[in-house]
Design an enzyme around this catalytic site. Structure first.
Site, PDB file in Angstrom:
ATOM      1  N   HIS A 187       4.998   8.431   4.537  1.00  0.00           N
ATOM      2  CA  HIS A 187       4.772   7.785   5.836  1.00  0.00           C
ATOM      3  C   HIS A 187       6.123   7.720   6.551  1.00  0.00           C
ATOM      4  CE1 HIS A 187       0.977   5.202   4.710  1.00  0.00           C
ATOM      5  NE2 HIS A 187       0.617   6.180   5.526  1.00  0.00           N
ATOM      6  N   CYS A 281       5.655  -1.929   5.439  1.00  0.00           N
ATOM      7  CA  CYS A 281       4.260  -1.615   5.118  1.00  0.00           C
ATOM      8  C   CYS A 281       3.381  -2.860   5.159  1.00  0.00           C
ATOM      9  CB  CYS A 281       4.163  -0.992   3.732  1.00  0.00           C
ATOM     10  SG  CYS A 281       5.053   0.542   3.547  1.00  0.00           S
TER      11      CYS A 281
HETATM   12  N1  ARG Z   1      -0.678   2.750  -1.509  1.00  0.00           N
HETATM   13  C1  ARG Z   1      -0.584   2.865  -0.087  1.00  0.00           C
HETATM   14  C2  ARG Z   1      -0.882   4.290   0.328  1.00  0.00           C
HETATM   15  O1  ARG Z   1      -0.510   5.193  -0.373  1.00  0.00           O
HETATM   16  C3  ARG Z   1       0.739   2.433   0.398  1.00  0.00           C
HETATM   17  C4  ARG Z   1       0.859   2.337   1.887  1.00  0.00           C
HETATM   18  C5  ARG Z   1       2.228   1.927   2.337  1.00  0.00           C
HETATM   19  N2  ARG Z   1       2.252   1.648   3.693  1.00  0.00           N
HETATM   20  C6  ARG Z   1       3.158   2.085   4.593  1.00  0.00           C
HETATM   21  N3  ARG Z   1       3.124   1.634   5.803  1.00  0.00           N
HETATM   22  N4  ARG Z   1       4.012   3.016   4.257  1.00  0.00           N
HETATM   23  O2  ARG Z   1      -1.514   4.565   1.333  1.00  0.00           O
END
Ligand code: ARG
Length: 288
Positions: A187, A281
């Site tokens: 991300h 996150c």
């Molecule tokens: N386990 C989640 C995923 O893989 C983590 C998300 C983390 N969020 C972020 N904004 N980077 O989607």
């Protein structure tokens, strides 16, 4: 919790030091979702390992510390009700992108998270937003980071590049696409931190050559963060323009921030790191 620095009103460093003048904060509005049902029961990014035990009670404590840090800084924090069976719902940033009265609701890449879109859309509607849905995958503020009036949009792992035009049309913002190339930094908010309306920090190896060129064109004074900090998700921060709430393990980045006139505030979110997320996150910002 580790607080790197006491939160002090406008402490300007003595002249003659290599430190920039103190920065100005603006009051922010956030939404967060408690990790009541947080576990790692599937693996959709390289940080997740279903064999690693998760201490949900500790996750709740760590999350609550983060919530209190925001409140103590004077920011407003809304709570979204967590839902059983949606263990990643704690990563509220992914719920969508909120600006003015418009909420672009997430469309998740993986079926395990699909149900979160309904939960966040319901909360957004109740909060008075006009909800907009995209045809292509968008993972909200995980990949959509506002810097001034420029919306930086990650793609390559989760958010589909084709969603960028849909988001530009829904919000009226200029969108700059940035390609991510390292699966650890899946991300945009894992590889790039927005510090104020014109300042960012980033981890160059996470981006394609073209994205790096765009970043250096747009932000001549971007802070480049090293691997040790990037690999503890040190860039996954929330800044109010002055205070940068960040993973406490990213000590090198904290020093860089101090030298640039910001006040780093470290929090330990070790349990939530097991899901591949940290401070940013867990925080959905409501932009005015
Ligand atoms: N386990 C989640 C995923 O893989 C983590 C998300 C983390 N969020 C972020 N904004 N980077 O989607």
């Amino acid at each position: 919790m580790t607080i790197f620095d006491e939160v002090m009103p406008d402490a300007v460093p003595a002249s003659g030091t290599a430190v920039s003048p103190a920065r100005t904060m603006t009051i922010r509005h956030y939404a967060m979702t408690a990790p009541e049902h947080f576990t790692v029961e599937y693996a959709i990014n390289p940080w997740m390992d279903t064999a690693t035990p998760v201490d949900t009670a500790l996750a709740l404590d760590q999350w609550d510390t983060l919530r209190r840090v925001y409140a103590d800084l004077g920011h407003t924090v809304d709570s979204v009700t967590p839902r059983r069976g949606l263990p990643d719902m704690v990563y509220a940033a992914n719920g969508g992108f909120l600006v003015g009265d418009t909420a672009v609701v997430a469309r998740f890449a993986y079926p395990q998270r699909a149900g979160e879109a309904d939960a966040y859309a319901e909360w957004m509607t109740a909060a008075g937003y006009r909800t907009v849905f995209t045809h292509h995958v968008n993972e909200g503020q995980g990949d959509l980071l506002l810097v001034g009036s420029n919306l930086l949009a990650g793609y390559g792992f989760r958010t589909d590049r084709r969603a960028h035009a849909e988001i530009a049309a829904a919000t009226g913002l200029d969108v700059t696409g940035l390609e991510l190339i390292d699966p650890r930094f899946y991300h945009l908010d894992t590889a790039l931190a927005v510090l104020d309306d014109s300042t960012i920090a980033y981890y160059p190896p996470a981006f394609s050559d073209d994205a790096r060129r765009r970043i250096t064109e747009l932000f001549g004074d971007a802070i480049e963060v090293g691997s040790a900090d990037a690999y503890v998700l040190g860039l996954n921060v929330v800044s109010d323009g002055r205070h940068v709430v960040m993973p406490s393990a990213a000590t090198g980045f904290a020093d860089q921030l101090r030298r640039a006139g910001f006040e780093p505030i470290g929090v330990d979110l070790s349990e939530l790191l097991k899901g591949g997320g940290s401070v940013k996150c867990c925080t959905l910002e409501r932009y005015p």
